[in-house]
Design a protein around this motif. Sequence first.
Motif, PDB file in Angstrom:
ATOM      1  N   GLY A  20     -14.448   0.322 -13.352  1.00  9.77           N
ATOM      2  CA  GLY A  20     -15.250  -0.667 -12.654  1.00  9.77           C
ATOM      3  C   GLY A  20     -14.954  -0.747 -11.167  1.00  9.77           C
ATOM      4  N   PHE A  21     -14.933   0.402 -10.482  1.00 11.29           N
ATOM      5  CA  PHE A  21     -14.602   0.424  -9.060  1.00 11.29           C
ATOM      6  C   PHE A  21     -15.793  -0.024  -8.205  1.00 11.29           C
ATOM      7  N   PRO A  22     -15.504  -0.596  -7.009  1.00 12.98           N
ATOM      8  CA  PRO A  22     -16.590  -0.858  -6.045  1.00 12.98           C
ATOM      9  C   PRO A  22     -17.233   0.459  -5.627  1.00 12.98           C
ATOM     10  N   SER A  23     -18.508   0.611  -5.829  1.00 13.23           N
ATOM     11  CA  SER A  23     -19.159   1.915  -5.676  1.00 13.23           C
ATOM     12  C   SER A  23     -19.268   2.384  -4.232  1.00 13.23           C
ATOM     13  N   GLU A  24     -19.244   1.452  -3.265  1.00 16.48           N
ATOM     14  CA  GLU A  24     -19.453   1.836  -1.873  1.00 16.48           C
ATOM     15  C   GLU A  24     -18.167   2.261  -1.168  1.00 16.48           C
ATOM     16  N   LEU A  25     -17.009   1.978  -1.754  1.00 14.48           N
ATOM     17  CA  LEU A  25     -15.747   2.379  -1.141  1.00 14.48           C
ATOM     18  C   LEU A  25     -15.510   3.867  -1.356  1.00 14.48           C
ATOM     19  N   THR A  26     -14.789   4.481  -0.435  1.00 16.21           N
ATOM     20  CA  THR A  26     -14.387   5.865  -0.651  1.00 16.21           C
ATOM     21  C   THR A  26     -13.208   5.898  -1.618  1.00 16.21           C
ATOM     22  N   VAL A  27     -12.874   7.097  -2.068  1.00 17.23           N
ATOM     23  CA  VAL A  27     -11.742   7.262  -2.981  1.00 17.23           C
ATOM     24  C   VAL A  27     -10.450   6.779  -2.325  1.00 17.23           C
ATOM     25  N   THR A  28     -10.243   7.136  -1.058  1.00 16.99           N
ATOM     26  CA  THR A  28      -9.024   6.684  -0.362  1.00 16.99           C
ATOM     27  C   THR A  28      -9.021   5.177  -0.187  1.00 16.99           C
ATOM     28  N   GLU A  29     -10.153   4.595   0.185  1.00 13.39           N
ATOM     29  CA  GLU A  29     -10.225   3.142   0.364  1.00 13.39           C
ATOM     30  C   GLU A  29      -9.932   2.411  -0.945  1.00 13.39           C
ATOM     31  N   THR A  30     -10.461   2.938  -2.026  1.00 14.44           N
ATOM     32  CA  THR A  30     -10.208   2.332  -3.337  1.00 14.44           C
ATOM     33  C   THR A  30      -8.722   2.393  -3.681  1.00 14.44           C
ATOM     34  N   THR A  31      -8.118   3.550  -3.437  1.00 11.56           N
ATOM     35  CA  THR A  31      -6.695   3.719  -3.749  1.00 11.56           C
ATOM     36  C   THR A  31      -5.842   2.829  -2.859  1.00 11.56           C
ATOM     37  N   ARG A  32      -6.197   2.733  -1.567  1.00  8.74           N
ATOM     38  CA  ARG A  32      -5.436   1.888  -0.645  1.00  8.74           C
ATOM     39  C   ARG A  32      -5.558   0.411  -1.035  1.00  8.74           C
ATOM     40  N   MET A  33      -6.760  -0.009  -1.428  1.00 12.11           N
ATOM     41  CA  MET A  33      -6.961  -1.389  -1.861  1.00 12.11           C
ATOM     42  C   MET A  33      -6.088  -1.705  -3.075  1.00 12.11           C
ATOM     43  N   TRP A  34      -6.080  -0.772  -4.039  1.00 14.65           N
ATOM     44  CA  TRP A  34      -5.288  -0.979  -5.252  1.00 14.65           C
ATOM     45  C   TRP A  34      -3.789  -0.983  -4.937  1.00 14.65           C
ATOM     46  N   ALA A  35      -3.375  -0.145  -3.978  1.00 15.46           N
ATOM     47  CA  ALA A  35      -1.959  -0.070  -3.605  1.00 15.46           C
ATOM     48  C   ALA A  35      -1.463  -1.403  -3.060  1.00 15.46           C
ATOM     49  N   GLY A  36      -2.372  -2.176  -2.458  1.00 13.96           N
ATOM     50  CA  GLY A  36      -1.979  -3.475  -1.940  1.00 13.96           C
ATOM     51  C   GLY A  36      -1.636  -4.475  -3.021  1.00 13.96           C
ATOM     52  N   CYS A  37      -1.982  -4.151  -4.259  1.00 16.57           N
ATOM     53  CA  CYS A  37      -1.694  -5.061  -5.388  1.00 16.57           C
ATOM     54  C   CYS A  37      -0.530  -4.567  -6.238  1.00 16.57           C
ATOM     55  N   VAL A  38       0.108  -3.466  -5.818  1.00 18.50           N
ATOM     56  CA  VAL A  38       1.134  -2.825  -6.627  1.00 18.50           C
ATOM     57  C   VAL A  38       2.459  -2.807  -5.879  1.00 18.50           C
ATOM     58  N   SER A  39       3.537  -3.149  -6.567  1.00 12.71           N
ATOM     59  CA  SER A  39       4.862  -3.107  -5.961  1.00 12.71           C
ATOM     60  C   SER A  39       5.354  -1.664  -5.881  1.00 12.71           C
ATOM     61  N   GLY A  40       5.894  -1.274  -4.723  1.00 10.75           N
ATOM     62  CA  GLY A  40       6.472   0.059  -4.575  1.00 10.75           C
ATOM     63  C   GLY A  40       5.488   1.171  -4.806  1.00 10.75           C
ATOM     64  N   ALA A  41       4.265   1.000  -4.289  1.00 14.01           N
ATOM     65  CA  ALA A  41       3.199   1.967  -4.564  1.00 14.01           C
ATOM     66  C   ALA A  41       3.454   3.307  -3.879  1.00 14.01           C
ATOM     67  N   ARG A  42       3.028   4.384  -4.548  1.00 12.16           N
ATOM     68  CA  ARG A  42       2.974   5.686  -3.899  1.00 12.16           C
ATOM     69  C   ARG A  42       1.946   5.606  -2.769  1.00 12.16           C
ATOM     70  N   SER A  43       1.973   6.562  -1.877  1.00 11.52           N
ATOM     71  CA  SER A  43       0.920   6.632  -0.868  1.00 11.52           C
ATOM     72  C   SER A  43      -0.374   7.069  -1.535  1.00 11.52           C
ATOM     73  N   PRO A  44      -1.519   6.662  -0.994  1.00  8.50           N
ATOM     74  CA  PRO A  44      -2.791   7.123  -1.570  1.00  8.50           C
ATOM     75  C   PRO A  44      -2.877   8.644  -1.627  1.00  8.50           C
ATOM     76  N   GLN A  45      -2.348   9.315  -0.612  1.00  5.25           N
ATOM     77  CA  GLN A  45      -2.410  10.775  -0.593  1.00  5.25           C
ATOM     78  C   GLN A  45      -1.628  11.378  -1.764  1.00  5.25           C
ATOM     79  N   GLU A  46      -0.443  10.832  -2.040  1.00  8.08           N
ATOM     80  CA  GLU A  46       0.370  11.344  -3.142  1.00  8.08           C
ATOM     81  C   GLU A  46      -0.312  11.095  -4.483  1.00  8.08           C
ATOM     82  N   ALA A  47      -0.849   9.889  -4.670  1.00  8.87           N
ATOM     83  CA  ALA A  47      -1.503   9.558  -5.941  1.00  8.87           C
ATOM     84  C   ALA A  47      -2.713  10.446  -6.187  1.00  8.87           C
TER      85      ALA A  47
END
Length: 319
Positions: A93-120
């Motif tokens: 159920g991702f926001p359809s207008e965001l890019t893949v990196t934007e989606t990953t970065r948004m999700w990383a903001g909700c996760v403790s000790g997140a990997r970088s979007p590039q690594e994920a």
Amino acid sequence: MEANGHEHVIEVTDLRRVYGGGFEAVGGISFSVRRGEIFALLGTNGAGKTSTVELLEGLAAPTGGRVRVLSHDPHTERAAVRPRTGVMLQEGGFPSELTVTETTRMWAGCVSGARSPQEALALVGLTGKARVRVKQLSGGERRRLDLALAVLGDPEVLFLDEPTTGLDAEGRRSTWELVRALRDGGTTVLLTTHYLEEAETLADRLAILHQGRIAATGTPAEVTATQPSRITFELPESHSPGDLPPLDALGACGRETDGRVVRLRTRELQRAATALLMWAERTGVELRGLDVRSASLEEAFLGIARDASAADPAREYAA
């Protein structure tokens, strides 16, 4: 902690889930998952897999029984469990207008000790899609993005609900390699899947759910060993199935014929194969298309489901 030192990071005891109207989706199941283990939950549609996983993820409270994930109740002690787990749902159920990196970065903001979007994204083979909008991804690519977000926080426990649905053969194999690498790094993985080859390839242990109850559990080899092996061959025109030795002499427990094609079922594969080949040698018979193999997980799955239905024909399928 077990006596042999293998910590159980998931413990399920007499778990029940009853929906409105008294419908029992999960009927008192018990199992445990060790640290650094891949455990598969299998079952027909409506067997109770999703209902069970939702309780393990803390999305609902059980009607009865007990669940512990990392020694905590995942529902009442969610704050202690959620930062240490990753979840891949059947639909992200991702926001359809965001890019893949934007989606990953948004999700990383909700996760403790997140990997970088590039690594994920590199882990799941989506580096080349980093600037693509989610709505432009294929179904298989969205599943890979689901997986990237699930492993973003380097979880101790990873829940994967049908992780390779929609993936092509190459994507499925790549996902298997990633799941194995996570397991080898100490992550405990609980997955549901409809692909029995996937469970047979990945799982250290598994449980087969049928109508809300566990019908079988163990390693893939232990579960397949509950079903007979088979020997298939074709007799020449000079011989008919009636010329074969009796079943007990062959160490077989059943026989099916289709013209000159014979399929023997046996729980003593080596004995049966040896007896059959010795008979063929003595009588000078060529066994064409000889195929000797143990039961597959698919055969075990179907056999267990059939036996469970026969034992309890009145019970309806769980939701």
